[in-house]
Design a protein around this motif. Structure first.
Motif, PDB file in Angstrom:
ATOM      1  N   TYR A  29     -44.061  17.181 -81.874  1.00  0.00           N
ATOM      2  CA  TYR A  29     -42.749  16.562 -82.100  1.00  0.00           C
ATOM      3  C   TYR A  29     -42.935  15.290 -82.925  1.00  0.00           C
ATOM      4  CZ  TYR A  29     -40.503  19.618 -78.713  1.00  0.00           C
ATOM      5  OH  TYR A  29     -39.990  20.700 -78.065  1.00  0.00           O
ATOM      6  N   HIS A  30     -41.817  14.753 -83.409  1.00  0.00           N
ATOM      7  CA  HIS A  30     -41.876  13.511 -84.180  1.00  0.00           C
ATOM      8  C   HIS A  30     -41.348  12.348 -83.349  1.00  0.00           C
ATOM      9  CE1 HIS A  30     -42.459  16.443 -87.337  1.00  0.00           C
ATOM     10  NE2 HIS A  30     -42.917  15.453 -88.102  1.00  0.00           N
ATOM     11  N   LEU A  32     -39.271   9.212 -82.793  1.00  0.00           N
ATOM     12  CA  LEU A  32     -37.977   8.795 -83.352  1.00  0.00           C
ATOM     13  C   LEU A  32     -37.565   7.410 -82.896  1.00  0.00           C
ATOM     14  CD1 LEU A  32     -35.599  11.839 -82.660  1.00  0.00           C
ATOM     15  CD2 LEU A  32     -37.037  11.409 -84.651  1.00  0.00           C
ATOM     16  N   SER A 137     -34.336  18.523 -77.517  1.00  0.00           N
ATOM     17  CA  SER A 137     -34.525  17.073 -77.584  1.00  0.00           C
ATOM     18  C   SER A 137     -33.222  16.284 -77.440  1.00  0.00           C
ATOM     19  CB  SER A 137     -35.181  16.704 -78.912  1.00  0.00           C
ATOM     20  OG  SER A 137     -36.419  17.375 -79.027  1.00  0.00           O
ATOM     21  N   ARG A 153     -39.363  11.496 -78.359  1.00  0.00           N
ATOM     22  CA  ARG A 153     -38.812  12.755 -78.882  1.00  0.00           C
ATOM     23  C   ARG A 153     -37.301  12.661 -79.073  1.00  0.00           C
ATOM     24  NH1 ARG A 153     -39.068  17.651 -74.875  1.00  0.00           N
ATOM     25  NH2 ARG A 153     -37.445  18.614 -76.151  1.00  0.00           N
ATOM     26  N   THR A 179     -33.358  22.530 -88.220  1.00  0.00           N
ATOM     27  CA  THR A 179     -33.939  21.239 -87.832  1.00  0.00           C
ATOM     28  C   THR A 179     -35.468  21.231 -87.957  1.00  0.00           C
ATOM     29  OG1 THR A 179     -32.119  20.847 -86.322  1.00  0.00           O
ATOM     30  CG2 THR A 179     -34.105  19.572 -85.931  1.00  0.00           C
ATOM     31  N   TYR A 183     -37.758  18.703 -90.363  1.00  0.00           N
ATOM     32  CA  TYR A 183     -38.894  17.861 -89.938  1.00  0.00           C
ATOM     33  C   TYR A 183     -40.141  18.191 -90.756  1.00  0.00           C
ATOM     34  CZ  TYR A 183     -36.836  15.570 -85.835  1.00  0.00           C
ATOM     35  OH  TYR A 183     -36.088  14.783 -85.000  1.00  0.00           O
TER      36      TYR A 183
HETATM   37  O1  C5P Z   1     -36.159  19.871 -79.306  1.00  0.00           O
HETATM   38  P1  C5P Z   1     -35.458  20.789 -80.229  1.00  0.00           P
HETATM   39  O2  C5P Z   1     -35.624  22.236 -79.828  1.00  0.00           O
HETATM   40  O3  C5P Z   1     -34.043  20.435 -80.463  1.00  0.00           O
HETATM   41  O4  C5P Z   1     -36.161  20.621 -81.619  1.00  0.00           O
HETATM   42  C1  C5P Z   1     -36.139  21.582 -82.649  1.00  0.00           C
HETATM   43  C2  C5P Z   1     -37.363  21.378 -83.532  1.00  0.00           C
HETATM   44  O5  C5P Z   1     -37.259  20.147 -84.219  1.00  0.00           O
HETATM   45  C3  C5P Z   1     -38.648  21.264 -82.738  1.00  0.00           C
HETATM   46  O6  C5P Z   1     -39.230  22.538 -82.526  1.00  0.00           O
HETATM   47  C4  C5P Z   1     -39.513  20.428 -83.645  1.00  0.00           C
HETATM   48  O7  C5P Z   1     -40.060  21.212 -84.651  1.00  0.00           O
HETATM   49  C5  C5P Z   1     -38.511  19.499 -84.298  1.00  0.00           C
HETATM   50  N1  C5P Z   1     -38.441  18.175 -83.645  1.00  0.00           N
HETATM   51  C6  C5P Z   1     -39.434  17.243 -83.912  1.00  0.00           C
HETATM   52  N2  C5P Z   1     -39.364  15.997 -83.343  1.00  0.00           N
HETATM   53  C7  C5P Z   1     -38.334  15.654 -82.545  1.00  0.00           C
HETATM   54  C8  C5P Z   1     -37.299  16.593 -82.269  1.00  0.00           C
HETATM   55  C9  C5P Z   1     -37.384  17.838 -82.845  1.00  0.00           C
HETATM   56  O8  C5P Z   1     -40.390  17.540 -84.644  1.00  0.00           O
HETATM   57  N3  C5P Z   1     -38.287  14.416 -82.029  1.00  0.00           N
END
Ligand code: C5P
Length: 312
Positions: A29-30, A32, A137, A153, A179, A183
């Protein structure tokens, strides 16, 4: 035979008043820094629960979305409460999908808040938050609502005080942004030198010093490159008198906040439905009141998260 208990709730959309992506973390994850804000645009979700031994989850969904997050949310909630039962849901979507408005996440959070109340069980906020994080997230934020800083996250949340009432326009041009791909596209551009600056100017946003450092969304750079029309929407909102115009989440919706209502009406007329929506920012106080009102038949008092009157 047991008769069902049911409610109809509004699942609100969110916008990101600011969004910085610092870098990729070891878990993929990234990291934020963001400011989440609930807005008045909403889906409508009806949930009925009938006690029973076997877990049965049914969804009537106006758009027949495959693998809908609300079904996963209901399954997780039943498991966490260690019960079976029939969950029947009807979802009417109004929040555009793939637009960065958190519609699917909000629908899922609505299930997490409402189902324990109908089932007569207690799941406290840490327990709900853990389920929310498994679903996505952005889901955790909708357990809180109002204005909140999100870090990590996006699931570590710090509530900000309710601000003045503000209104604006959300323009959703029908472009679906993936999404995870957004990223991936952004990731190679993130450098460690830029992190300190980002944290500093983000902090200024949280403290409300927007003149010195305007709000930003790091995804605009990559997503606007792929969809030039989005940058044009942002420019058009600013020309129409918006004091802030920014893409939300990883896009594609762009919102504008306006200092006066006449300009909002003019901006809306120039776009028309269904691409443009008038929204007001929904404070945490309003968010909770909305929930308490929707669930009042089944709850005791005004606690958060709402507590079931059937809980033993
Ligand atoms: O958590 P969620 O399923 O909404 O996130 C979708 C995609 O977005 C994740 O699989 C990831 O690749 C990316 N993501 C990320 N960093 C975050 C939130 C989401 O890299 N903080």
């Amino acid at each position: 035979m047991n008769s069902p208990r049911s409610v109809r709730v509004r699942a609100l959309a969110k916008i990101n008043l600011d969004l910085r992506v610092l870098g990729k973390r070891p878990d993929g994850y990234h990291e934020l820094r963001t400011i989440f804000q609930t807005v008045s645009l909403a889906d409508s979700l009806e949930i009925a629960f009938t006690p029973g031994r076997k877990a049965v989850i049914e969804l009537a969904d106006s758009l027949a979305i495959p693998d809908n997050l609300v079904v996963r949310a209901a399954r997780l909630a039943l498991q966490a409460m260690h019960i079976g039962g029939r969950v029947e849901m009807r979802l009417v979507k109004r929040i555009p999908m793939g637009a960065g408005l958190g519609g699917g996440s909000s629908d899922a959070a609505a299930v997490l808040l409402a189902l324990p109340v109908l089932a007569g069980r207690r799941l406290d906020l840490p327990a709900l938050s853990e389920l929310a994080q498994q679903l996505g997230s952005d889901v955790t934020f909708f357990l809180l609502g109002g204005t909140a800083v999100g870090i990590g996250r996006g699931t570590e949340l710090f509530p900000l005080p309710d601000g003045a009432a503000r209104s604006g326009v959300v323009v959703a041009p029908g472009v679906h942004v993936d999404t995870a791909q957004a990223y991936r596209d952004l990731s190679p551009r993130l450098t460690s030198e830029s992190q300190e600056n980002k944290i500093f100017s983000f902090q200024a946003q949280v403290w409300g010093r927007s003149v010195a450092s305007p709000p930003r969304n790091d995804f605009e750079e990559v997503v606007f490159q792929q969809h030039g029309g989005l940058a044009a929407i942002k420019r058009r909102l600013l020309r129409a008198g918006a004091s802030v115009a920014l893409m939300t989440g990883s896009g594609s919706a762009v919102f504008g906040l306006f200092p006066d209502r006449n300009r909002i009406s003019a901006a809306l007329q120039s776009w028309g439905a269904p691409t443009a929506f008038r929204v007001s920012l929904v404070s945490r106080t309003r968010y909770r009141r909305m929930w308490w009102r929707a669930l009042q038949e089944h709850t005791t008092g005004r606690t958060w998260p709402p507590q079931s009157r059937y809980a033993r």
